[in-house]
Design a protein around this motif. Sequence first.
Motif, PDB file in Angstrom:
ATOM      1  N   ARG A  69       0.824  -1.216   0.000  1.00 57.04           N
ATOM      2  CA  ARG A  69       0.000   0.000   0.000  1.00 57.04           C
ATOM      3  C   ARG A  69       0.855   1.260   0.000  1.00 57.04           C
ATOM      4  NH1 ARG A  69      -4.671  -1.704   4.338  1.00 57.04           N
ATOM      5  NH2 ARG A  69      -5.822  -3.043   2.920  1.00 57.04           N
ATOM      6  N   ALA A  70       1.962   1.239   0.733  1.00 57.53           N
ATOM      7  CA  ALA A  70       2.840   2.419   0.783  1.00 57.53           C
ATOM      8  C   ALA A  70       3.432   2.693  -0.599  1.00 57.53           C
ATOM      9  CB  ALA A  70       3.944   2.203   1.814  1.00 57.53           C
ATOM     10  N   PHE A  71       3.897   1.647  -1.276  1.00 56.77           N
ATOM     11  CA  PHE A  71       4.421   1.831  -2.631  1.00 56.77           C
ATOM     12  C   PHE A  71       3.306   2.272  -3.576  1.00 56.77           C
ATOM     13  CE2 PHE A  71       8.517  -0.432  -2.024  1.00 56.77           C
ATOM     14  CZ  PHE A  71       9.295   0.393  -2.797  1.00 56.77           C
ATOM     15  N   TYR A  72       2.133   1.676  -3.443  1.00 55.58           N
ATOM     16  CA  TYR A  72       1.010   1.976  -4.322  1.00 55.58           C
ATOM     17  C   TYR A  72       0.626   3.450  -4.221  1.00 55.58           C
ATOM     18  CZ  TYR A  72      -3.292   0.872  -6.865  1.00 55.58           C
ATOM     19  OH  TYR A  72      -4.281   0.813  -7.806  1.00 55.58           O
ATOM     20  N   ARG A  73       0.617   3.978  -2.997  1.00 54.86           N
ATOM     21  CA  ARG A  73       0.276   5.391  -2.800  1.00 54.86           C
ATOM     22  C   ARG A  73       1.329   6.325  -3.366  1.00 54.86           C
ATOM     23  NH1 ARG A  73      -0.510   4.083   2.933  1.00 54.86           N
ATOM     24  NH2 ARG A  73      -2.547   3.143   3.050  1.00 54.86           N
ATOM     25  N   TYR A  74       2.581   5.864  -3.419  1.00 54.70           N
ATOM     26  CA  TYR A  74       3.669   6.733  -3.855  1.00 54.70           C
ATOM     27  C   TYR A  74       3.894   6.692  -5.375  1.00 54.70           C
ATOM     28  CZ  TYR A  74       7.718   9.632  -3.034  1.00 54.70           C
ATOM     29  OH  TYR A  74       8.582  10.687  -3.012  1.00 54.70           O
ATOM     30  N   ILE A  75       3.184   5.852  -6.089  1.00 52.29           N
ATOM     31  CA  ILE A  75       3.382   5.721  -7.536  1.00 52.29           C
ATOM     32  C   ILE A  75       3.214   7.045  -8.288  1.00 52.29           C
ATOM     33  CG2 ILE A  75       2.330   4.734  -9.619  1.00 52.29           C
ATOM     34  CD1 ILE A  75       2.193   2.080  -8.147  1.00 52.29           C
ATOM     35  N   PRO A  76       2.192   7.881  -8.030  1.00 53.31           N
ATOM     36  CA  PRO A  76       2.094   9.150  -8.767  1.00 53.31           C
ATOM     37  C   PRO A  76       3.307  10.061  -8.546  1.00 53.31           C
ATOM     38  CG  PRO A  76       0.036   8.698  -7.632  1.00 53.31           C
ATOM     39  CD  PRO A  76       1.021   7.671  -7.170  1.00 53.31           C
ATOM     40  N   TYR A  77       3.870  10.038  -7.351  1.00 57.41           N
ATOM     41  CA  TYR A  77       5.046  10.863  -7.062  1.00 57.41           C
ATOM     42  C   TYR A  77       6.285  10.317  -7.755  1.00 57.41           C
ATOM     43  CZ  TYR A  77       1.858  12.584  -3.528  1.00 57.41           C
ATOM     44  OH  TYR A  77       0.757  13.107  -2.898  1.00 57.41           O
ATOM     45  N   ILE A  78       6.382   9.002  -7.879  1.00 57.91           N
ATOM     46  CA  ILE A  78       7.508   8.400  -8.609  1.00 57.91           C
ATOM     47  C   ILE A  78       7.477   8.862 -10.054  1.00 57.91           C
ATOM     48  CG2 ILE A  78       8.411   6.218  -9.510  1.00 57.91           C
ATOM     49  CD1 ILE A  78       7.564   4.894  -6.901  1.00 57.91           C
ATOM     50  N   ILE A  79       6.306   8.835 -10.661  1.00 59.34           N
ATOM     51  CA  ILE A  79       6.182   9.267 -12.061  1.00 59.34           C
ATOM     52  C   ILE A  79       6.525  10.749 -12.194  1.00 59.34           C
ATOM     53  CG2 ILE A  79       4.527   9.591 -13.940  1.00 59.34           C
ATOM     54  CD1 ILE A  79       3.094   7.073 -12.849  1.00 59.34           C
ATOM     55  N   TYR A 105       8.349  12.839  -9.953  1.00 57.39           N
ATOM     56  CA  TYR A 105       9.696  13.253  -9.550  1.00 57.39           C
ATOM     57  C   TYR A 105      10.788  12.655 -10.416  1.00 57.39           C
ATOM     58  CZ  TYR A 105       7.456  15.051  -5.345  1.00 57.39           C
ATOM     59  OH  TYR A 105       6.651  15.734  -4.469  1.00 57.39           O
ATOM     60  N   PHE A 106      10.608  11.417 -10.877  1.00 57.06           N
ATOM     61  CA  PHE A 106      11.644  10.780 -11.675  1.00 57.06           C
ATOM     62  C   PHE A 106      11.426  10.979 -13.165  1.00 57.06           C
ATOM     63  CE2 PHE A 106      11.860   8.485  -7.653  1.00 57.06           C
ATOM     64  CZ  PHE A 106      13.210   8.600  -7.383  1.00 57.06           C
ATOM     65  N   ASP A 107      10.280  11.543 -13.555  1.00 61.77           N
ATOM     66  CA  ASP A 107       9.959  11.856 -14.943  1.00 61.77           C
ATOM     67  C   ASP A 107      10.170  10.634 -15.845  1.00 61.77           C
ATOM     68  OD1 ASP A 107       9.098  13.508 -17.001  1.00 61.77           O
ATOM     69  OD2 ASP A 107      11.154  14.074 -17.531  1.00 61.77           O
ATOM     70  N   ILE A 108       9.569   9.527 -15.456  1.00 66.35           N
ATOM     71  CA  ILE A 108       9.689   8.325 -16.262  1.00 66.35           C
ATOM     72  C   ILE A 108       8.542   8.269 -17.258  1.00 66.35           C
ATOM     73  CG2 ILE A 108      10.967   7.010 -14.530  1.00 66.35           C
ATOM     74  CD1 ILE A 108       8.413   5.636 -13.733  1.00 66.35           C
ATOM     75  N   ALA A 109       8.786   7.625 -18.384  1.00 66.03           N
ATOM     76  CA  ALA A 109       7.804   7.567 -19.465  1.00 66.03           C
ATOM     77  C   ALA A 109       6.845   6.393 -19.276  1.00 66.03           C
ATOM     78  CB  ALA A 109       8.529   7.460 -20.804  1.00 66.03           C
ATOM     79  N   LYS A 110       6.318   6.254 -18.089  1.00 66.75           N
ATOM     80  CA  LYS A 110       5.345   5.205 -17.780  1.00 66.75           C
ATOM     81  C   LYS A 110       4.138   5.854 -17.131  1.00 66.75           C
ATOM     82  CE  LYS A 110       8.051   1.835 -18.948  1.00 66.75           C
ATOM     83  NZ  LYS A 110       7.784   1.033 -20.115  1.00 66.75           N
ATOM     84  N   ASN A 111       2.996   5.241 -17.323  1.00 68.38           N
ATOM     85  CA  ASN A 111       1.803   5.760 -16.660  1.00 68.38           C
ATOM     86  C   ASN A 111       1.590   5.003 -15.347  1.00 68.38           C
ATOM     87  OD1 ASN A 111       0.849   3.311 -17.514  1.00 68.38           O
ATOM     88  ND2 ASN A 111      -0.570   4.145 -19.018  1.00 68.38           N
ATOM     89  N   GLN A 164      17.737   7.444  -5.122  1.00 67.69           N
ATOM     90  CA  GLN A 164      17.870   6.739  -6.382  1.00 67.69           C
ATOM     91  C   GLN A 164      17.650   7.729  -7.521  1.00 67.69           C
ATOM     92  OE1 GLN A 164      15.375   3.304  -6.621  1.00 67.69           O
ATOM     93  NE2 GLN A 164      16.458   2.251  -4.989  1.00 67.69           N
ATOM     94  N   GLN A 165      18.163   7.369  -8.682  1.00 62.94           N
ATOM     95  CA  GLN A 165      18.039   8.245  -9.835  1.00 62.94           C
ATOM     96  C   GLN A 165      17.059   7.654 -10.839  1.00 62.94           C
ATOM     97  OE1 GLN A 165      22.040   8.671 -11.195  1.00 62.94           O
ATOM     98  NE2 GLN A 165      22.683   9.825  -9.393  1.00 62.94           N
ATOM     99  N   LYS A 166      16.840   8.396 -11.906  1.00 63.26           N
ATOM    100  CA  LYS A 166      15.883   7.976 -12.924  1.00 63.26           C
ATOM    101  C   LYS A 166      16.259   6.620 -13.509  1.00 63.26           C
ATOM    102  CE  LYS A 166      13.760   9.571 -17.184  1.00 63.26           C
ATOM    103  NZ  LYS A 166      13.618  10.681 -18.116  1.00 63.26           N
ATOM    104  N   SER A 167      17.537   6.378 -13.703  1.00 65.81           N
ATOM    105  CA  SER A 167      17.974   5.101 -14.272  1.00 65.81           C
ATOM    106  C   SER A 167      17.640   3.929 -13.358  1.00 65.81           C
ATOM    107  CB  SER A 167      19.476   5.132 -14.549  1.00 65.81           C
ATOM    108  OG  SER A 167      20.196   5.333 -13.348  1.00 65.81           O
ATOM    109  N   HIS A 168      17.619   4.165 -12.048  1.00 68.46           N
ATOM    110  CA  HIS A 168      17.242   3.100 -11.115  1.00 68.46           C
ATOM    111  C   HIS A 168      15.772   2.733 -11.267  1.00 68.46           C
ATOM    112  CE1 HIS A 168      20.767   4.836  -8.801  1.00 68.46           C
ATOM    113  NE2 HIS A 168      21.125   3.587  -9.039  1.00 68.46           N
ATOM    114  N   MET A 169      14.944   3.696 -11.611  1.00 72.28           N
ATOM    115  CA  MET A 169      13.524   3.414 -11.814  1.00 72.28           C
ATOM    116  C   MET A 169      13.295   2.706 -13.145  1.00 72.28           C
ATOM    117  SD  MET A 169      11.687   4.472  -9.284  1.00 72.28           S
ATOM    118  CE  MET A 169      12.963   3.966  -8.168  1.00 72.28           C
ATOM    119  N   ILE A 170      13.986   3.148 -14.178  1.00 74.82           N
ATOM    120  CA  ILE A 170      13.796   2.595 -15.514  1.00 74.82           C
ATOM    121  C   ILE A 170      14.290   1.156 -15.596  1.00 74.82           C
ATOM    122  CG2 ILE A 170      14.481   2.856 -17.948  1.00 74.82           C
ATOM    123  CD1 ILE A 170      12.402   4.855 -17.021  1.00 74.82           C
ATOM    124  N   ARG A 171      15.271   0.789 -14.789  1.00 72.66           N
ATOM    125  CA  ARG A 171      15.837  -0.566 -14.873  1.00 72.66           C
ATOM    126  C   ARG A 171      14.809  -1.644 -14.546  1.00 72.66           C
ATOM    127  NH1 ARG A 171      17.850  -2.461  -9.364  1.00 72.66           N
ATOM    128  NH2 ARG A 171      17.119  -0.764  -8.080  1.00 72.66           N
TER     129      ARG A 171
END
Length: 124
Positions: A34-44, A46-52, A95-102
């Motif tokens: 649940r904690a990760f689920y709630r933070y998903i919009p902020y991950i998108i 702050y890290f500016d990843i090309a995922k919805n 962590q950086q953007k590359s850590h999210m994209i991996r």
Amino acid sequence: MGKMCSRAAAFRNVRPLMSKDYCEARRRAIGLYRAFYRYIPYIIKYFDIAKNEEDCRWKLREYFYRNACITDVRIIDLLVIKGYIELKEVTNQWQQKSHMIRHWCPSIEPKPTDFLGKFIAGID
């Protein structure tokens, strides 16, 4: 002569890391989810990843389903602790953007199999 280990000593009761039983460990794992689920919009954001958000939710669900068959309370607790460490690193932006994209794109390039691809890559 050395002293041999008895079977009773090999199977001793061990202390749990955090949870007393499976239900408590499961509750902690759901709390992490649940904690990760709630933070998903902020991950998108702050890290500016090309995922919805839906792609991120599927990836999160995939990671949790991968470990769904684990029933040992100590292993579940260890995975939950590692998950909270990962969440802390993400929320503090250590962590950086590359850590999210991996999580979506493996960095290993497939080796060419055809003659021309091998020739261009310089592989025998």
